[in-house]
Write an enzyme that holds these catalytic residues in place. Structure first.
Site, PDB file in Angstrom:
ATOM      1  N   GLU A   1      -5.962   3.879 -11.761  1.00  0.00           N
ATOM      2  CA  GLU A   1      -6.222   2.622 -11.065  1.00  0.00           C
ATOM      3  C   GLU A   1      -6.253   1.495 -12.085  1.00  0.00           C
ATOM      4  OE1 GLU A   1      -9.791   2.343  -8.784  1.00  0.00           O
ATOM      5  OE2 GLU A   1      -9.342   4.073  -7.524  1.00  0.00           O
TER       6      GLU A   1
ATOM      7  N   GLU B   1      -8.567  -4.345   1.668  1.00  0.00           N
ATOM      8  CA  GLU B   1      -9.355  -3.405   2.483  1.00  0.00           C
ATOM      9  C   GLU B   1     -10.641  -4.090   2.929  1.00  0.00           C
ATOM     10  OE1 GLU B   1      -9.109   0.875   0.875  1.00  0.00           O
ATOM     11  OE2 GLU B   1      -8.538  -0.349  -0.856  1.00  0.00           O
TER      12      GLU B   1
ATOM     13  N   LYS C   1     -14.606  -2.682   2.573  1.00  0.00           N
ATOM     14  CA  LYS C   1     -15.251  -2.368   1.300  1.00  0.00           C
ATOM     15  C   LYS C   1     -16.469  -3.263   1.098  1.00  0.00           C
ATOM     16  CE  LYS C   1     -13.112  -0.946  -2.170  1.00  0.00           C
ATOM     17  NZ  LYS C   1     -12.325  -0.828  -3.402  1.00  0.00           N
TER      18      LYS C   1
ATOM     19  N   GLU D   1     -13.927  -7.354  -3.973  1.00  0.00           N
ATOM     20  CA  GLU D   1     -13.743  -5.941  -3.631  1.00  0.00           C
ATOM     21  C   GLU D   1     -12.794  -5.743  -2.450  1.00  0.00           C
ATOM     22  OE1 GLU D   1     -14.998  -3.028  -5.166  1.00  0.00           O
ATOM     23  OE2 GLU D   1     -15.229  -4.561  -6.707  1.00  0.00           O
TER      24      GLU D   1
END
Length: 483
Positions: A254, A308, A311, A317
């Protein structure tokens, strides 16, 4: 960043770039559409965080190499009984393999950062998964590992002083022995963004974004570092060497940069995200390695495919995605790594988009070296996800002729290019686009030019000739507009 978060050396195949496909959101497209998006961008490697059946089916027969995950919550049953590992593999892998090209299984994710430290369960679970793979004869085709945050190190600067935290010693020793014995990579999640955000007085933004014009010197080795990414990877290599594990490769499972953040996260912008990821890809694809490992493959997975919305935490985030859930780009990114350094052109005095230095008008056209398949995929993307109005290249429309893929692609590429700032990164299309600074209309439409000049304008009558020239210039303008 935990597991809810646009590849590796075998036989000298070189560094590779993949994408993390996290699904911690309630507004994402179906797996089939997500995989279509990955294919449209010629991404050949992907990481998912579980073994969701619909996702595994969506990747079938795509040729995309897939890394799948076992969650931390499943570590206990996998570590306790071999039968659990056998059953999981039989139910979650075998029905889809090898149509779905699974190449890695990650057993747990960043376990040392988890609220309930389950690190003692990781290696036993890895052994059981490996045993199951051996029973099926798949242990050489599917590698087993686990991912870590940089917090697994107690020290990372200077890189030569890189050392693993002693509090993780009981976990790391058997883990590293497992990786070395089975030729599996040490998987690390690296985020220079956090280093800059949390310590801007010690880390420059340019250093984090691969844009530093100065070098940081490691006083112990004399090695020169121009970016934080290399320094963090080398800190891991030095930590491994300190424990005499010299054969284990480091894989970045990542990394990325958020495009939006809370008010205090001023560096979380689309421009910085584009700069980081574009420069990262180019740095990796060039196979330059790192100062301590020159020429060494560095395989990378960019986090993440989509924003997303579920999250928790700061605004950043929820904004690591390369794409919005509606599949439009958050910013332009070329996964081929062939583009130049990211930057914006300055406008010319006539108001048109300039080249990289703002001195000349530039166009984006189809590369003569591109395959028909790659061109078609690029045109399909530009006319859909890229939001280009491609109606002028439809039959009977002004830019349909000449009726060939190269000219249609050049129209679509240039329309996208001009709409998106006329930057190098906006003319990549997986390596099928080429920037030019000479008007390409003559080269792309020679038959039309010849027709206009030789057939329409050969009359001897002065008025006929004048009318013809008016038609000529009108059609010439139309041709230019098609580019």
């Amino acid at each position: 960043m935990g597991s809810s978060k646009f590849p590796f050396a075998v036989l000298c195949r070189g560094s590779i770039v993949g994408v993390c496909y996290g699904r911690n959101a309630d507004d994402l497209p179906t797996p089939d559409k997500a995989v279509d998006l990955i294919q449209q961008h010629n991404i050949k490697y992907a990481r998912i965080y579980d073994a969701n059946i619909q996702v595994l089916k969506a990747f079938a027969n795509t040729g995309i190499e897939l890394m799948i995950g076992i969650s931390n919550s499943d570590l206990l049953p996998f570590s306790q009984f071999q039968s659990n590992a056998d059953t999981w593999l039989k139910n979650n892998i075998l029905p889809y393999y090898p149509a779905t090209k699974i190449t890695y299984i990650t057993v747990g994710a960043e376990v040392t950062e988890a609220p309930n430290n389950e690190s003692a369960l990781v290696v036993p679970a890895m052994h059981n998964i490996l045993t199951s793979l051996k029973k099926l004869g798949l242990h050489k085709k599917i590698k087993v590992s686990t991912t870590h945050s940089l917090g697994v190190l107690s020290r990372s600067f200077p890189p030569s002083a890189g050392a693993f935290s002693s509090k993780h010693a009981l976990f790391l020793k058997p883990l590293l022995e497992f990786l070395a014995e089975n030729q599996s990579p040490f998987m690390i999640d690296i985020y220079p963004y956090y280093a800059y955000r949390d310590s801007p007085s010690n880390v420059s933004l340019d250093y984090a974004l691969f844009q530093s014009s100065s070098e940081v010197i490691d006083p112990n080795t004399g090695l020169l570092y121009t970016n934080m990414f290399d320094a963090q990877i080398d800190a891991l290599y030095f930590a491994l060497m300190a424990l005499n594990f010299r054969t284990i490769k480091v894989m970045v499972t990542e990394t990325g940069w958020p495009s939006k953040g809370s008010p205090k996260e001023t560096a979380a912008t689309p421009d910085n995200a584009q700069i980081y990821n574009a420069n990262l890809i180019r740095h990796v694809i060039n196979d330059t390695g790192t100062p301590a490992k020159p020429g060494e493959d560095v395989d990378v997975y960019i986090f993440s495919l989509f924003n997303e919305n579920r999250k928790p935490g700061l605004e950043s985030e929820r904004n690591w995605g390369l794409f919005y859930p509606d599949q439009t780009s958050v910013y332009n990114l070329d996964f081929s790594g062939r583009g130049a350094v990211v930057g914006m052109p300055t406008p010319n005095s006539n108001g048109t988009a300039g080249g990289f230095n703002g001195t000349t008008k530039t166009w984006c056209i189809a590369s003569s070296n591109a395959t028909q398949l790659d061109l078609q995929n690029a045109v399909d993307w530009a006319c859909s996800t890229g939001n280009v109005d491609c109606s002028p290249i439809q039959p009977s429309q002004p830019c349909f002729q000449p009726d060939n893929l190269a000219s249609h692609a050049s129209y679509a590429f240039n329309a996208y290019y001009q709409q998106n700032g006329a930057t190098d990164i906006a003319c990549t299309f997986g390596g099928t686009g080429v920037r030019v600074d000479k008007d390409p209309s003559n080269a792309l439409f020679p038959s039309v030019q010849t027709l206009l000049h030789r057939s329409l304008c050969l009359g001897s009558d002065a008025m006929h000739f004048l009318n013809c020239k008016l038609v000529y210039f009108a059609l010439q303008a139309m041709i230019t507009a098609c580019i």
